[in-house]
Design a protein around this motif. Structure first.
Motif, PDB file in Angstrom:
ATOM      1  N   GLN A  45       0.964  -1.105  -0.044  1.00 64.96           N
ATOM      2  CA  GLN A  45      -0.022   0.053   0.020  1.00 64.96           C
ATOM      3  C   GLN A  45       0.859   1.167  -0.143  1.00 64.96           C
ATOM      4  OE1 GLN A  45      -2.589   2.148  -0.748  1.00 64.96           O
ATOM      5  NE2 GLN A  45      -3.532   0.432  -0.074  1.00 64.96           N
ATOM      6  N   LEU A  46       0.659   2.129  -1.040  1.00 67.68           N
ATOM      7  CA  LEU A  46       1.535   3.340  -1.138  1.00 67.68           C
ATOM      8  C   LEU A  46       0.840   4.490  -0.261  1.00 67.68           C
ATOM      9  CD1 LEU A  46       2.457   3.010  -4.761  1.00 67.68           C
ATOM     10  CD2 LEU A  46       3.739   2.412  -2.809  1.00 67.68           C
ATOM     11  N   LEU A 132      -4.058   0.120  -4.413  1.00 67.37           N
ATOM     12  CA  LEU A 132      -2.575   0.226  -3.698  1.00 67.37           C
ATOM     13  C   LEU A 132      -2.164   1.714  -4.075  1.00 67.37           C
ATOM     14  CD1 LEU A 132      -1.087  -3.346  -4.131  1.00 67.37           C
ATOM     15  CD2 LEU A 132      -2.231  -2.388  -2.242  1.00 67.37           C
ATOM     16  N   GLY A 133      -2.753   2.410  -4.853  1.00 62.64           N
ATOM     17  CA  GLY A 133      -2.413   3.890  -5.314  1.00 62.64           C
ATOM     18  C   GLY A 133      -1.035   3.832  -5.953  1.00 62.64           C
ATOM     19  N   GLU A 134      -0.974   3.100  -7.253  1.00 59.62           N
ATOM     20  CA  GLU A 134      -0.030   2.949  -7.977  1.00 59.62           C
ATOM     21  C   GLU A 134       0.090   3.989  -9.124  1.00 59.62           C
ATOM     22  OE1 GLU A 134       0.228  -1.176  -8.983  1.00 59.62           O
ATOM     23  OE2 GLU A 134       1.233  -2.062  -7.142  1.00 59.62           O
ATOM     24  N   HIS A 135      -0.555   4.830  -9.065  1.00 61.57           N
ATOM     25  CA  HIS A 135      -0.795   5.893 -10.173  1.00 61.57           C
ATOM     26  C   HIS A 135      -1.031   7.218  -9.435  1.00 61.57           C
ATOM     27  CE1 HIS A 135      -2.330   8.543 -13.126  1.00 61.57           C
ATOM     28  NE2 HIS A 135      -1.793   7.741 -14.059  1.00 61.57           N
ATOM     29  N   PRO A 136      -0.194   8.400  -9.759  1.00 67.74           N
ATOM     30  CA  PRO A 136      -0.456   9.556  -9.218  1.00 67.74           C
ATOM     31  C   PRO A 136      -1.831  10.080  -8.716  1.00 67.74           C
ATOM     32  CG  PRO A 136       1.265   9.790 -10.776  1.00 67.74           C
ATOM     33  CD  PRO A 136       0.678   8.491 -11.127  1.00 67.74           C
ATOM     34  N   VAL A 137      -2.873   9.790  -9.715  1.00 65.94           N
ATOM     35  CA  VAL A 137      -4.461  10.061  -9.401  1.00 65.94           C
ATOM     36  C   VAL A 137      -4.931   9.149  -8.208  1.00 65.94           C
ATOM     37  CG1 VAL A 137      -6.671   9.863 -10.472  1.00 65.94           C
ATOM     38  CG2 VAL A 137      -4.641  10.821 -11.682  1.00 65.94           C
ATOM     39  N   TYR A 138      -4.524   8.032  -8.422  1.00 68.56           N
ATOM     40  CA  TYR A 138      -4.740   6.932  -7.393  1.00 68.56           C
ATOM     41  C   TYR A 138      -4.138   7.355  -5.935  1.00 68.56           C
ATOM     42  CZ  TYR A 138      -7.014   4.346 -10.993  1.00 68.56           C
ATOM     43  OH  TYR A 138      -7.773   3.820 -12.298  1.00 68.56           O
ATOM     44  N   LEU A 139      -2.936   7.646  -6.067  1.00 66.06           N
ATOM     45  CA  LEU A 139      -2.121   7.855  -4.639  1.00 66.06           C
ATOM     46  C   LEU A 139      -3.002   8.958  -3.913  1.00 66.06           C
ATOM     47  CD1 LEU A 139       0.290   6.992  -3.027  1.00 66.06           C
ATOM     48  CD2 LEU A 139       1.746   8.523  -4.206  1.00 66.06           C
ATOM     49  N   TYR A 159     -21.132 -10.458  -3.479  1.00 60.65           N
ATOM     50  CA  TYR A 159     -20.974  -9.192  -4.312  1.00 60.65           C
ATOM     51  C   TYR A 159     -20.294  -8.291  -3.481  1.00 60.65           C
ATOM     52  CZ  TYR A 159     -24.531 -11.345  -7.244  1.00 60.65           C
ATOM     53  OH  TYR A 159     -24.864 -11.907  -8.132  1.00 60.65           O
ATOM     54  N   TRP A 160     -19.307  -7.565  -3.870  1.00 57.97           N
ATOM     55  CA  TRP A 160     -18.339  -6.809  -3.275  1.00 57.97           C
ATOM     56  C   TRP A 160     -18.282  -5.284  -4.122  1.00 57.97           C
ATOM     57  CZ3 TRP A 160     -15.495  -8.758   0.967  1.00 57.97           C
ATOM     58  CH2 TRP A 160     -15.633  -9.899   1.057  1.00 57.97           C
ATOM     59  N   ALA A 161     -18.168  -4.386  -3.469  1.00 62.53           N
ATOM     60  CA  ALA A 161     -17.933  -2.960  -3.888  1.00 62.53           C
ATOM     61  C   ALA A 161     -16.954  -2.221  -3.186  1.00 62.53           C
ATOM     62  CB  ALA A 161     -19.351  -2.327  -4.120  1.00 62.53           C
ATOM     63  N   VAL A 162     -16.025  -1.575  -3.586  1.00 59.66           N
ATOM     64  CA  VAL A 162     -15.039  -0.694  -3.014  1.00 59.66           C
ATOM     65  C   VAL A 162     -15.142   0.646  -3.449  1.00 59.66           C
ATOM     66  CG1 VAL A 162     -12.767  -0.337  -2.234  1.00 59.66           C
ATOM     67  CG2 VAL A 162     -13.545  -2.661  -2.417  1.00 59.66           C
ATOM     68  N   TYR A 163     -15.323   1.809  -3.073  1.00 63.69           N
ATOM     69  CA  TYR A 163     -15.147   2.915  -3.487  1.00 63.69           C
ATOM     70  C   TYR A 163     -14.070   3.593  -2.706  1.00 63.69           C
ATOM     71  CZ  TYR A 163     -19.592   2.972  -6.130  1.00 63.69           C
ATOM     72  OH  TYR A 163     -20.501   2.481  -6.895  1.00 63.69           O
ATOM     73  N   LEU A 164     -12.836   3.997  -3.451  1.00 64.00           N
ATOM     74  CA  LEU A 164     -11.695   4.463  -3.020  1.00 64.00           C
ATOM     75  C   LEU A 164     -11.550   5.781  -3.698  1.00 64.00           C
ATOM     76  CD1 LEU A 164      -9.509   4.558  -1.077  1.00 64.00           C
ATOM     77  CD2 LEU A 164      -8.223   2.759  -2.393  1.00 64.00           C
ATOM     78  N   THR A 165     -11.309   6.975  -3.190  1.00 64.90           N
ATOM     79  CA  THR A 165     -11.264   8.067  -3.887  1.00 64.90           C
ATOM     80  C   THR A 165     -10.892   9.300  -3.139  1.00 64.90           C
ATOM     81  OG1 THR A 165     -12.483   9.723  -5.588  1.00 64.90           O
ATOM     82  CG2 THR A 165     -13.700   8.945  -3.440  1.00 64.90           C
ATOM     83  N   GLU A 166     -10.745  10.518  -3.773  1.00 71.87           N
ATOM     84  CA  GLU A 166     -10.448  11.722  -2.946  1.00 71.87           C
ATOM     85  C   GLU A 166     -11.497  12.937  -3.133  1.00 71.87           C
ATOM     86  OE1 GLU A 166      -7.590  14.764  -4.353  1.00 71.87           O
ATOM     87  OE2 GLU A 166      -7.637  13.630  -6.315  1.00 71.87           O
ATOM     88  N   GLY A 167     -11.751  13.596  -2.153  1.00 73.89           N
ATOM     89  CA  GLY A 167     -12.779  14.593  -2.353  1.00 73.89           C
ATOM     90  C   GLY A 167     -12.411  15.580  -3.456  1.00 73.89           C
ATOM     91  N   SER A 168     -12.876  16.863  -3.623  1.00 80.22           N
ATOM     92  CA  SER A 168     -12.630  17.658  -4.492  1.00 80.22           C
ATOM     93  C   SER A 168     -11.430  18.226  -4.693  1.00 80.22           C
ATOM     94  CB  SER A 168     -13.700  18.899  -4.439  1.00 80.22           C
ATOM     95  OG  SER A 168     -13.566  19.405  -3.082  1.00 80.22           O
ATOM     96  N   GLY A 169     -10.684  18.484  -3.314  1.00 84.08           N
ATOM     97  CA  GLY A 169      -9.243  18.626  -3.265  1.00 84.08           C
ATOM     98  C   GLY A 169      -9.049  19.980  -4.119  1.00 84.08           C
ATOM     99  N   ASN A 170      -7.710  19.877  -4.624  1.00 81.13           N
ATOM    100  CA  ASN A 170      -7.039  20.971  -5.437  1.00 81.13           C
ATOM    101  C   ASN A 170      -7.312  20.668  -7.108  1.00 81.13           C
ATOM    102  OD1 ASN A 170      -5.517  22.875  -6.705  1.00 81.13           O
ATOM    103  ND2 ASN A 170      -3.478  22.005  -6.263  1.00 81.13           N
TER     104      ASN A 170
END
Length: 195
Positions: A45-46, A132-139, A159-170
């Motif tokens: 995990q990055l 795992l955050g392996e791209h700058p957008v995902y990190l 059935y599985w669902a994962v939502y992993l994100t950032e908020g509006s941020g910069n």
């Protein structure tokens, strides 16, 4: 000098595990909370932090219920993943896509427990990069919501669902390459894959 090396080793271990947290309320079920724990504490995990988000958990629960009721594992069932979050009032960065876009969701069906679905997610390049955050957008994504349901009369049962994100941020930030996970979702190819 040896004393300083031991302190440095301790600091490295602490910072690697700094994402560890109490995820006892993060997910709609014990299975969902276990998947959050596996994602957050994976040795690869990055991200330095991951926080539970109640809106993401609600959207994830709605998504697994829709998939189970339709007997399908599909990103764009009931709207695109990004649009589902925006419709729920979760403000995403402007550089995230809109129509049929997915920078936020991982779905799977047919995996009986968190360890099996996590292994499948890590074996899928698009899911692994996202979770795992392996791209700058995902990190930059540090908010999570996970849901799991079991419906025995539905084709995939689990059935599985994962939502992993950032908020509006910069929103002034610009990325040349914003990944779109598209239609990539997981179901076991064979009965042995879920074992």
């Amino acid at each position: 000098m040896k004393y300083l090396q031991h302190i440095a080793a301790f600091i490295i271990v602490v910072s690697v595990n700094s994402v560890a947290s109490d995820f006892s309320e993060c997910g709609n079920s014990q299975e969902a909370r276990e998947l959050v724990r596996l994602i957050a504490n994976d040795e690869n995990q990055l991200r330095s932090t991951i926080q539970c988000n109640s809106v993401l958990m609600e959207v994830a629960l709605d998504k697994v219920e829709i998939m189970a009721n339709h007997g399908l594992v599909m990103h764009n069932l009931g709207g695109s993943p990004n649009q589902r979050l925006r419709s729920a009032g979760f403000e995403l960065p402007k550089y995230y896509g809109t129509f049929m876009a997915n920078q936020v969701e991982a779905v799977a069906g047919g995996y009986s427990n968190a360890e099996k679905v996590w292994r499948a997610f890590k074996n899928s390049e698009h899911h692994r990069k996202h979770l795992l955050g392996e791209h700058p957008v995902y990190l930059k994504q540090d908010k999570i919501g996970v849901a799991f349901i079991r419906k025995h009369d539905s084709p995939h049962v689990e059935y599985w669902a994962v939502y992993l994100t950032e908020g509006s941020g910069n929103d002034a930030e610009h990325f040349e390459d914003v990944p779109n996970k598209g239609i990539d979702m997981l179901t076991p190819v064979s009965e042995n894959e879920d074992k």
